[in-house]
Write an enzyme that holds these catalytic residues in place. Structure first.
Site: not given
Length: 284
Positions: A10, A36-37, A60-61, A102, A125, A129
């Protein structure tokens, strides 16, 4: 110091990996292909084999709209994946840095959110997080939670690349003008994250380039810097509906950085100029 960087493919993971290498740290970058986490046993096995001193968890997704309908996958990556990595870090007494967002805040008001403000996410999302943040705090003692926003970097798609691409075929664009935040260059951010991980100044931080703008202002600045003649019309969020609601106020206070003696990042305008130069160099 041996550091695992998740989400190495990323924008942020890529820069963190290379910044760490430049300063002589032993960096182990992993993407989905390597691990694969969401597979608990695979995570433990991998971390056991590396025995890291630290994990910087950038994976992250992040598909904000898709997350509203693909909730199981989003939860598995952002919450369960973070849990398995945190447990593995605890076993090896490794420092753990969790990259947050954020989007954990509700986006109300105009004041910058502080590190002490209570998160109240408005989308799925952001919720996952925030749940990931809680997992890290529950399982570990040596943790950093770093909330970031509006990132752009050389390794991936982002708002600047999108605007420059659109400018090739369009001379007028409608861009949202009532969502405010800080565009953040992963090259600048990665240097701060490496400085943090070698320290023991644990806790929650907000880390972005300095200054605030809205997306329409950001677009105008991009076209101006890149000498593109595109008219930008500022529109409301309501005029550009998305599956997930975006926070209108993504301003983040960086007080904790200052208190702990970390250097502020350059202004978002400087960061944008540096990045556009880098992009131009890349094209040549």
């Amino acid at each position: 110091m041996k550091i695992i960087v998740t989400g190495y493919n990323g924008q942020l993971g890529f820069d963190v990996f290379h910044t760490g290498k430049r300063v002589g740290l032993e960096m182990i970058g992993i993407g989905r292909e390597e691990l694969d986490i969401t597979n608990e046993q695979d995570v433990y096995k991998f971390v056991d084999s590396v025995k890291p001193d630290a994990i910087i968890h950038c994976a992250a997704y992040t598909a904000v709209d898709k997350a509203e309908d693909d909730q199981e996958n989003c939860w598995n990556v952002n919450v369960e994946g973070s849990r398995y990595l945190a447990k593995a870090a605890e076993k090896h007494n490794a420092k753990f840095m969790y990259i947050s967002t954020d989007y954990v805040f509700n986006g109300q008001g105009e004041k910058p959110f502080t590190e002490e403000d209570l998160p109240s996410p408005i989308g799925y999302y952001g919720l996952t997080k925030y749940e990931g943040e809680k997992v890290v705090q529950e399982l570990l003692e040596k943790w950093f939670i770093v909330r970031i926003s509006w990132v752009f970097g050389i390794n991936g798609n982002n708002f600047i690349r999108t605007m420059l691409k659109l400018s090739e075929t369009r001379d007028e664009l409608n861009v949202v003008g009532d969502q405010f935040g800080s565009p953040t260059y992963t090259y600048d951010l990665s240097q701060l994250l490496i400085e943090m991980i070698v320290s023991e100044k644990y806790g929650i931080y907000h880390a972005t380039n300095e200054g605030y703008c809205n997306w329409a202002e950001f677009a105008k600045a991009i076209f101006n810097e890149a000498n593109r003649n595109v008219k930008v019309n500022s529109i409301t969020s309501e005029e550009y509906p998305t599956r997930a609601i975006r926070p209108k106020n993504s301003r983040l206070s960086k007080q904790k950085l200052i208190v702990n003696g970390f250097k502020k990042l350059p202004s978002w305008q400087e960061a944008m100029k540096h990045y556009i130069k880098e992009l131009t160099h890349e094209v040549k």
